[in-house]
Scaffold this motif. Structure first.
Motif, PDB file in Angstrom:
ATOM      1  N   LEU A   1      11.987  -2.039 -23.293  1.00  0.00           N
ATOM      2  CA  LEU A   1      11.082  -3.179 -23.187  1.00  0.00           C
ATOM      3  C   LEU A   1      11.169  -3.704 -21.756  1.00  0.00           C
ATOM      4  CD1 LEU A   1      11.943  -4.964 -26.554  1.00  0.00           C
ATOM      5  CD2 LEU A   1      10.211  -3.215 -26.104  1.00  0.00           C
ATOM      6  N   LEU A   2      10.116  -3.459 -21.004  1.00  0.00           N
ATOM      7  CA  LEU A   2      10.147  -3.694 -19.566  1.00  0.00           C
ATOM      8  C   LEU A   2       9.754  -5.125 -19.215  1.00  0.00           C
ATOM      9  CD1 LEU A   2      10.780  -1.554 -17.333  1.00  0.00           C
ATOM     10  CD2 LEU A   2       8.352  -1.603 -16.800  1.00  0.00           C
ATOM     11  N   ALA A   3      10.515  -5.752 -18.327  1.00  0.00           N
ATOM     12  CA  ALA A   3      10.186  -7.071 -17.815  1.00  0.00           C
ATOM     13  C   ALA A   3       9.022  -6.946 -16.829  1.00  0.00           C
ATOM     14  CB  ALA A   3      11.398  -7.690 -17.122  1.00  0.00           C
ATOM     15  N   PRO A   4       8.272  -8.029 -16.605  1.00  0.00           N
ATOM     16  CA  PRO A   4       7.163  -7.954 -15.646  1.00  0.00           C
ATOM     17  C   PRO A   4       7.651  -7.756 -14.223  1.00  0.00           C
ATOM     18  CG  PRO A   4       7.500 -10.212 -16.408  1.00  0.00           C
ATOM     19  CD  PRO A   4       8.362  -9.348 -17.254  1.00  0.00           C
ATOM     20  N   ASN A   5       6.841  -7.033 -13.447  1.00  0.00           N
ATOM     21  CA  ASN A   5       7.054  -6.828 -12.014  1.00  0.00           C
ATOM     22  C   ASN A   5       8.308  -6.029 -11.680  1.00  0.00           C
ATOM     23  OD1 ASN A   5       4.728  -8.398 -11.430  1.00  0.00           O
ATOM     24  ND2 ASN A   5       5.940 -10.273 -11.632  1.00  0.00           N
ATOM     25  N   ALA A   6       8.786  -5.227 -12.619  1.00  0.00           N
ATOM     26  CA  ALA A   6       9.900  -4.328 -12.326  1.00  0.00           C
ATOM     27  C   ALA A   6       9.410  -3.006 -11.754  1.00  0.00           C
ATOM     28  CB  ALA A   6      10.716  -4.072 -13.589  1.00  0.00           C
ATOM     29  N   VAL A   7       8.114  -2.753 -11.872  1.00  0.00           N
ATOM     30  CA  VAL A   7       7.539  -1.473 -11.456  1.00  0.00           C
ATOM     31  C   VAL A   7       6.251  -1.717 -10.687  1.00  0.00           C
ATOM     32  CG1 VAL A   7       6.535   0.695 -12.289  1.00  0.00           C
ATOM     33  CG2 VAL A   7       8.553  -0.235 -13.409  1.00  0.00           C
ATOM     34  N   ASP A   8       6.034  -0.935  -9.633  1.00  0.00           N
ATOM     35  CA  ASP A   8       4.773  -0.974  -8.906  1.00  0.00           C
ATOM     36  C   ASP A   8       3.779  -0.090  -9.648  1.00  0.00           C
ATOM     37  OD1 ASP A   8       3.970  -0.701  -5.360  1.00  0.00           O
ATOM     38  OD2 ASP A   8       2.672  -0.900  -7.098  1.00  0.00           O
ATOM     39  N   ALA A   9       2.681  -0.671 -10.120  1.00  0.00           N
ATOM     40  CA  ALA A   9       1.741   0.059 -10.972  1.00  0.00           C
ATOM     41  C   ALA A   9       0.870   1.045 -10.208  1.00  0.00           C
ATOM     42  CB  ALA A   9       0.854  -0.922 -11.739  1.00  0.00           C
ATOM     43  N   ARG A  10       0.868   1.009  -8.879  1.00  0.00           N
ATOM     44  CA  ARG A  10       0.032   1.931  -8.097  1.00  0.00           C
ATOM     45  C   ARG A  10       0.712   3.293  -7.987  1.00  0.00           C
ATOM     46  NH1 ARG A  10      -0.390  -2.690  -3.657  1.00  0.00           N
ATOM     47  NH2 ARG A  10       1.742  -2.803  -4.444  1.00  0.00           N
ATOM     48  N   LEU A  11       0.004   4.317  -8.399  1.00  0.00           N
ATOM     49  CA  LEU A  11       0.562   5.656  -8.470  1.00  0.00           C
ATOM     50  C   LEU A  11      -0.106   6.587  -7.465  1.00  0.00           C
ATOM     51  CD1 LEU A  11       0.621   6.018 -12.372  1.00  0.00           C
ATOM     52  CD2 LEU A  11       2.552   5.445 -10.876  1.00  0.00           C
ATOM     53  N   PRO A  12       0.640   7.556  -6.922  1.00  0.00           N
ATOM     54  CA  PRO A  12       0.049   8.526  -5.986  1.00  0.00           C
ATOM     55  C   PRO A  12      -0.568   9.726  -6.691  1.00  0.00           C
ATOM     56  CG  PRO A  12       2.406   8.874  -6.105  1.00  0.00           C
ATOM     57  CD  PRO A  12       2.105   7.715  -7.028  1.00  0.00           C
ATOM     58  N   PHE A  13      -0.628   9.682  -8.020  1.00  0.00           N
ATOM     59  CA  PHE A  13      -1.155  10.805  -8.799  1.00  0.00           C
ATOM     60  C   PHE A  13      -1.943  10.257  -9.976  1.00  0.00           C
ATOM     61  CE2 PHE A  13       3.339  10.047  -9.949  1.00  0.00           C
ATOM     62  CZ  PHE A  13       3.160   9.532 -11.211  1.00  0.00           C
ATOM     63  N   VAL A  14      -2.577  11.138 -10.730  1.00  0.00           N
ATOM     64  CA  VAL A  14      -3.291  10.748 -11.943  1.00  0.00           C
ATOM     65  C   VAL A  14      -2.785  11.583 -13.102  1.00  0.00           C
ATOM     66  CG1 VAL A  14      -5.356  10.051 -10.682  1.00  0.00           C
ATOM     67  CG2 VAL A  14      -5.160  12.407 -11.541  1.00  0.00           C
ATOM     68  N   GLY A  15      -3.045  11.100 -14.306  1.00  0.00           N
ATOM     69  CA  GLY A  15      -2.723  11.867 -15.495  1.00  0.00           C
ATOM     70  C   GLY A  15      -3.927  12.648 -15.980  1.00  0.00           C
ATOM     71  N   ALA A  16      -3.759  13.346 -17.090  1.00  0.00           N
ATOM     72  CA  ALA A  16      -4.865  14.137 -17.637  1.00  0.00           C
ATOM     73  C   ALA A  16      -5.915  13.237 -18.293  1.00  0.00           C
ATOM     74  CB  ALA A  16      -4.331  15.154 -18.649  1.00  0.00           C
ATOM     75  N   GLY A  17      -5.490  12.115 -18.865  1.00  0.00           N
ATOM     76  CA  GLY A  17      -6.436  11.177 -19.470  1.00  0.00           C
ATOM     77  C   GLY A  17      -7.144  11.701 -20.698  1.00  0.00           C
ATOM     78  N   GLU A  18      -6.534  12.616 -21.433  1.00  0.00           N
ATOM     79  CA  GLU A  18      -7.170  13.214 -22.622  1.00  0.00           C
ATOM     80  C   GLU A  18      -7.180  12.231 -23.787  1.00  0.00           C
ATOM     81  OE1 GLU A  18      -6.123  16.699 -25.902  1.00  0.00           O
ATOM     82  OE2 GLU A  18      -5.130  16.695 -23.949  1.00  0.00           O
TER      83      GLU A  18
ATOM     84  N   PHE B   1       0.848  -1.179   0.000  1.00  0.00           N
ATOM     85  CA  PHE B   1       0.000   0.000   0.000  1.00  0.00           C
ATOM     86  C   PHE B   1       0.885   1.230   0.000  1.00  0.00           C
ATOM     87  CE2 PHE B   1      -2.711   3.288   1.757  1.00  0.00           C
ATOM     88  CZ  PHE B   1      -3.941   3.044   1.173  1.00  0.00           C
ATOM     89  N   VAL B   2       0.515   2.233  -0.744  1.00  0.00           N
ATOM     90  CA  VAL B   2       1.244   3.495  -0.771  1.00  0.00           C
ATOM     91  C   VAL B   2       0.375   4.545  -0.112  1.00  0.00           C
ATOM     92  CG1 VAL B   2       2.301   5.248  -2.211  1.00  0.00           C
ATOM     93  CG2 VAL B   2       2.462   2.854  -2.873  1.00  0.00           C
ATOM     94  N   GLY B   3       0.814   5.115   0.985  1.00  0.00           N
ATOM     95  CA  GLY B   3       0.014   6.115   1.687  1.00  0.00           C
ATOM     96  C   GLY B   3       0.420   6.219   3.133  1.00  0.00           C
ATOM     97  N   VAL B   4      -0.312   6.994   3.899  1.00  0.00           N
ATOM     98  CA  VAL B   4       0.005   7.176   5.302  1.00  0.00           C
ATOM     99  C   VAL B   4      -0.696   6.119   6.130  1.00  0.00           C
ATOM    100  CG1 VAL B   4       0.302   9.655   5.016  1.00  0.00           C
ATOM    101  CG2 VAL B   4      -1.944   8.760   5.611  1.00  0.00           C
ATOM    102  N   ALA B   5      -0.254   5.984   7.385  1.00  0.00           N
ATOM    103  CA  ALA B   5      -0.773   4.910   8.228  1.00  0.00           C
ATOM    104  C   ALA B   5      -2.277   5.017   8.413  1.00  0.00           C
ATOM    105  CB  ALA B   5      -0.063   4.930   9.583  1.00  0.00           C
ATOM    106  N   GLY B   6      -2.788   6.215   8.536  1.00  0.00           N
ATOM    107  CA  GLY B   6      -4.224   6.392   8.725  1.00  0.00           C
ATOM    108  C   GLY B   6      -5.023   5.843   7.564  1.00  0.00           C
ATOM    109  N   ASP B   7      -4.502   6.022   6.356  1.00  0.00           N
ATOM    110  CA  ASP B   7      -5.197   5.494   5.187  1.00  0.00           C
ATOM    111  C   ASP B   7      -5.192   3.975   5.184  1.00  0.00           C
ATOM    112  OD1 ASP B   7      -5.733   8.005   4.236  1.00  0.00           O
ATOM    113  OD2 ASP B   7      -3.886   8.140   3.085  1.00  0.00           O
ATOM    114  N   ILE B   8      -4.091   3.377   5.662  1.00  0.00           N
ATOM    115  CA  ILE B   8      -3.994   1.920   5.697  1.00  0.00           C
ATOM    116  C   ILE B   8      -5.037   1.346   6.632  1.00  0.00           C
ATOM    117  CG2 ILE B   8      -2.519  -0.008   6.390  1.00  0.00           C
ATOM    118  CD1 ILE B   8      -0.130   1.578   5.444  1.00  0.00           C
ATOM    119  N   HIS B   9      -5.186   1.941   7.807  1.00  0.00           N
ATOM    120  CA  HIS B   9      -6.165   1.435   8.744  1.00  0.00           C
ATOM    121  C   HIS B   9      -7.581   1.601   8.204  1.00  0.00           C
ATOM    122  CE1 HIS B   9      -3.112   0.557  11.601  1.00  0.00           C
ATOM    123  NE2 HIS B   9      -2.793   1.812  11.824  1.00  0.00           N
ATOM    124  N   ALA B  10      -7.813   2.704   7.517  1.00  0.00           N
ATOM    125  CA  ALA B  10      -9.148   2.916   6.956  1.00  0.00           C
ATOM    126  C   ALA B  10      -9.461   1.871   5.908  1.00  0.00           C
ATOM    127  CB  ALA B  10      -9.241   4.323   6.335  1.00  0.00           C
ATOM    128  N   GLY B  11      -8.443   1.525   5.065  1.00  0.00           N
ATOM    129  CA  GLY B  11      -8.664   0.507   4.056  1.00  0.00           C
ATOM    130  C   GLY B  11      -8.879  -0.853   4.676  1.00  0.00           C
TER     131      GLY B  11
END
Length: 395
Positions: A199-216, A27-37
Motif C-alpha cells: 500500500l503505497l503512500a503518495p509521492n513516493a514514486v515519480d509517475a513519469r516513465l521512459p517507456f510504455v506498456g502493452a495496454g492490452e 523532467f526525465v530525458g536528455v538536455a536537448g529534449d528539455i530545451h525543446a519542451g
C-alpha cells in the motif's frame, strides 16, 4: 525553467526511472529534449515498450477510477509496479470503474476495466471479490494499491486479511528488494523485504516513465463467469449533498478563487453557487476585506489540492502558487498574459474577470436548465445564446 520538486527531507528517497532519488527533477530525458519542451515544441520522442518477452511473472495494481481517470496517487502506484518489473514480468491493472486514460502510457501491460464500480458508492465486498478473482487468475507476485482514504487503502487491508497475506501500509520507499515505512512517530524507518500486498503512500514514486506498456484490454466478464451476485451485508445510504460553500478548502475538489481583479463579489459568489464550487481568495482580496481570512489560499493561508482550481484576477505571487501546487488542473482568468500564474496554469484565459464570470454563470445555468427541461431550452435557444456569450468572453 524547470523547477525542482523537493521531497520531505525526512523521507529517504523517491523511486524514478533512473533509480532512487532524494531530489527528483521535473523532467526525465536528455538536455536537448528539455530545451525543446521549454520552447513549446512538440518533438516528444516515441517511448519504447518496456518489454516484449514472454511473461513469466505478474505484478497486479488495483485502484478506483474517478470520472474515467486515475488520480495522481493511483498513477504513482502503477508506475511503481512498472519500474520494478523486469523483462519477464507483466503489469496488470485492475480498474474499479471506467477508464478513459491511455493505460499503456501509464505503464500497464494488461487492463481489466470494471465500469460497474463507482468510487462514490460503498461496496467493499464487491470490490474485494473482484480483486480476489483477479489474483486467482494471474497469481501475482505482489499486489499494489494506493494507500488512500477513498477506498483503495481499505480494499488492500481487507484483501490482506482475507488472504492472510503479508502487507505493508503507507510505504514511503520501495525498490526491487525492500520497502520502508515510518516508525516511532516518524522519527525512524522500518525496512523489510517486499510483502504480498504493498500500500503505497503518495509521492513516493515519480509517475513519469521512459517507456510504455502493452495496454492490452482484458474482458472483465471472464472473472465472473457465473455472474456476480450481490451478497454484501452493507447497505449504501448514498452521499449526503451539502452546499459547496460549507466544504473546507482543504477537502474541496472544485474551487473558484478571486483576486484583486474581481470587483463584483456577489456575482462571483453566484458563479460558485451555480457551478457547485468552494470559494477561495488571494491574500490581497482578503486584506481588502472582500473575503474572510479562512478563505485565503497560499503560504500564509490554506494549501489546497483540488482537481480543478479556477483563479479569477489573481496574478500569482509565489505565496499563492505555493498554496495551489498540488491542484491537478489550474485555469487562470487574467488580462495579463505574462502574469506568473499563467506559467502554472494548464489553461489561461486572457480576458476580463467580471465578463468571464458573468458568461460562465449564464452558461452553467443554461446547461443545468437544459438537463432539467431539454424541450423548453431547445425551443427558446437559451443554451445556444449562453454558449455564444461565453465564447465571446473567452475569445
Amino acid at each position: 525553467m524547470h523547477t525542482i520538486k523537493r521531497i520531505d527531507p525526512r523521507r529517504p528517497f523517491s523511486i524514478t526511472a533512473e533509480g532512487l532519488k532524494r531530489i527528483t527533477l521535473g523532467f526525465v530525458g536528455v538536455a536537448g529534449d528539455i530545451h525543446a519542451g521549454a520552447l513549446g515544441g512538440h518533438r516528444e520522442q516515441v517511448k519504447p515498450r518496456r518489454t516484449t518477452t514472454t511473461t513469466q511473472r505478474t505484478l497486479l495494481v488495483a485502484a478506483h477510477s474517478d470520472r474515467g481517470s486515475l488520480d495522481d496517487h493511483a498513477r504513482q502506484t502503477l508506475a511503481a509496479a512498472a519500474l520494478l518489473a523486469d523483462s519477464t514480468t507483466q503489469v496488470v491493472l485492475l480498474v474499479l470503474g471506467e477508464l478513459k486514460d491511455d493505460a499503456a502510457t501509464l505503464g500497464a501491460d494488461k487492463v481489466i476495466e470494471m465500469p460497474a464500480f463507482d468510487r462514490r458508492a460503498f461496496a467493499p465486498n464487491a470490490a474485494l471479490d473482484a480483486l480476489a478473482a483477479c489474483v486467482g487468475a494471474y497469481s501475482p507476485a505482489h499486489v499494489f494499491l494506493p494507500d488512500n482514504a477513498t477506498g483503495d487503502g481499505d480494499l488492500g487491508r481487507r484483501y490482506a486479511a482475507q488472504a492472510r497475506a503479508s502487507v505493508a501500509a503507507q510505504v514511503i520507499e520501495i525498490d526491487a528488494a525492500h520497502v520502508a515505512v515510518y516508525a516511532h512517530a516518524r522519527k525512524a524507518f522500518a525496512v523489510r523485504s517486499l510483502p504480498d500486498v504493498i500500500l503505497l503512500a503518495p509521492n513516493a514514486v515519480d509517475a513519469r516513465l521512459p517507456f510504455v506498456g502493452a495496454g492490452e484490454r482484458v474482458a472483465a466478464e471472464q472473472f465472473f463467469a457465473d455472474g456476480h451476485p450481490d451478497t454484501s451485508p452493507y447497505k449504501d445510504l448514498g452521499i449526503e449533498e451539502i452546499d459547496a460553500a460549507q466544504v473546507a478548502l482543504e477537502e474541496a475538489d472544485f474551487i473558484v478563487s478571486a483576486g484583486n481583479g474581481v470587483t463584483d463579489v456577489p456575482a462571483f459568489e453566484r458563479l460558485a453557487s451555480t457551478v457547485g464550487a468552494a470559494i477561495g481568495a488571494s491574500r490581497v482580496a482578503v486584506d481588502d476585506g472582500k473575503f474572510p481570512r479562512d478563505k485565503q489560499i497560499g503560504a500564509t493561508g490554506k494549501t489546497v489540492d483540488a482537481s480543478l482550481y479556477i483563479a479569477f484576477g489573481i496574478s500569482g505571487a509565489v505565496q499563492h502558487l505555493q498554496g495551489i501546487k498540488d491542484c491537478r488542473h489550474v485555469i487562470a482568468v487574467n488580462l495579463d498574459a505574462s502574469a506568473p500564474i499563467a506559467k502554472r496554469a494548464n489553461l489561461t484565459i486572457i480576458g476580463d474577470a467580471q465578463e468571464t464570470i458573468a458568461a460562465l454563470t449564464e452558461a452553467a445555468a443554461a446547461a443545468r436548465n437544459a438537463r432539467a427541461n431539454p424541450g423548453a431550452m431547445a425551443a427558446s435557444g437559451g443554451a445556444a445564446s449562453s454558449t455564444a456569450k461565453l465564447e465571446g468572453a473567452l475569445a
